[in-house]
Write a protein that holds these residues in place. Structure first.
Motif, short mmCIF file in Angstrom:
data_model
loop_
_atom_site.label_atom_id
_atom_site.label_comp_id
_atom_site.label_asym_id
_atom_site.label_seq_id
_atom_site.Cartn_x
_atom_site.Cartn_y
_atom_site.Cartn_z
N LYS A 135 0.81 -1.22 0.00
CA LYS A 135 0.00 0.00 0.00
C LYS A 135 0.85 1.26 0.00
N LEU A 136 2.07 1.17 0.52
CA LEU A 136 2.92 2.35 0.66
C LEU A 136 3.67 2.61 -0.65
N VAL A 137 3.46 3.78 -1.24
CA VAL A 137 4.11 4.15 -2.50
C VAL A 137 5.11 5.26 -2.18
N ILE A 138 6.39 4.95 -2.26
CA ILE A 138 7.44 5.88 -1.85
C ILE A 138 8.02 6.58 -3.08
N HIS A 139 7.93 7.90 -3.10
CA HIS A 139 8.51 8.71 -4.16
C HIS A 139 9.74 9.42 -3.57
N LYS A 140 10.92 9.01 -3.98
CA LYS A 140 12.13 9.61 -3.43
C LYS A 140 12.49 10.87 -4.23
N VAL A 141 12.69 11.96 -3.51
CA VAL A 141 13.04 13.24 -4.12
C VAL A 141 14.21 13.84 -3.35
N ASP A 142 14.91 14.77 -3.98
CA ASP A 142 16.04 15.42 -3.31
C ASP A 142 15.59 16.37 -2.21
N GLY A 143 14.37 16.83 -2.29
CA GLY A 143 13.83 17.76 -1.30
C GLY A 143 12.51 18.30 -1.81
N LEU A 144 11.76 18.94 -0.93
CA LEU A 144 10.45 19.45 -1.31
C LEU A 144 10.51 20.68 -2.20
N GLU A 145 11.72 21.17 -2.46
CA GLU A 145 11.87 22.23 -3.46
C GLU A 145 11.32 21.79 -4.81
N ILE A 146 11.22 20.47 -5.01
CA ILE A 146 10.68 19.95 -6.27
C ILE A 146 9.23 20.41 -6.48
N LEU A 147 8.56 20.79 -5.40
CA LEU A 147 7.18 21.28 -5.53
C LEU A 147 7.11 22.56 -6.35
N ARG A 148 8.24 23.27 -6.48
CA ARG A 148 8.26 24.50 -7.27
C ARG A 148 8.23 24.21 -8.77
N ASP A 149 8.60 23.00 -9.15
CA ASP A 149 8.56 22.59 -10.55
C ASP A 149 7.84 21.25 -10.62
#
Length: 224
Positions: free
Chosen positions: A54-68
């Protein structure tokens, strides 16, 4: 009949976020729990196979990705977004505003872009956009701007002092012994957020609800 709701949690590695991940994974109502994280928590490696599925993990460098957000996957079809972000003011005013205001509002934009009907956020008791105190002012500004986004359902949770974090902050350890200060366990907040989301998942009207510390405890005590 069990529903298979789908959630996105922003802030899933923090005190409340960890509890919310556990709460949704343990519920038969939720079929997918998406998280945006830098790293996978060790606790997630010890989940049952059913919960891991059930757990879907999206690995990102940081939440700054929300800006793009073109760099993010589609979250179409999700039922709710939960934002449990929170920074400490000792890390600086700029970082505090980024984590507690900019990222939650960008997350709201992500939800709207993906037609996600619900948004739930943890702010603070006494939040007030006109407050002279930065912490309460920023929390109040976020609440005000979110209320104008037009979600089918917006849940705003205003807890008092947080208890039972894995890594409590100094001020929380100090004031946890003061009897007249309102307090709430992080588990109670997670339970209240889940229950409110499930109760209003079929809401067809734009509505905003605010939950003070006592409301959160009362709702969480209804857990079945």
């Amino acid at each position: 009949m069990d529903r298979k709701l789908k959630a996105l949690i922003i802030g899933s590695t923090g005190g409340i976020g960890r509890e919310l991940v556990k709460e949704l994974l343990q519920s038969n109502q939720w079929g997918e729990v998406h998280v945006l994280v830098r790293r996978e928590l060790e606790a997630w490696k010890n989940l049952s196979q059913e919960q891991k599925n059930k757990l879907v993990i999206h690995k990102v460098d940081g939440l700054e990705i929300l800006r793009d957000q073109t760099k993010l996957p589609s979250f179409q079809g999700l039922s709710a977004v939960f934002c449990t972000l929170g920074a400490e003011q000792k890390d600086g005013k700029e970082n505090f505003i980024k984590v507690d205001k900019e990222f939650p509002l960008l997350t709201a934009d992500l939800a709207i872009k993906n037609n996600i009907p619900q948004y739930h956020i943890v702010t603070s008791q006494m939040s007030d956009k006109s407050s002279m105190f930065l912490y309460l002012k920023v929390k109040g500004e976020v609440e005000n701007e979110l209320s104008q986004k037009g979600f089918q359902y917006l849940g705003i949770y205003r807890p008092g002092l947080l208890l039972q974090r894995e890594q409590p902050r100094l001020i929380e350890r100090f004031f946890s012994y003061v009897p007249f200060i309102k307090k709430v366990d992080v588990q109670n907040i997670a339970v209240a957020m889940r229950l409110q989301s499930e109760n209003y998942i079929e809401s067809s009207h734009n509505s905003t609800q605010y939950f003070e510390n006592d409301d959160i405890i009362k709702i969480s005590n209804q857990k079945i």
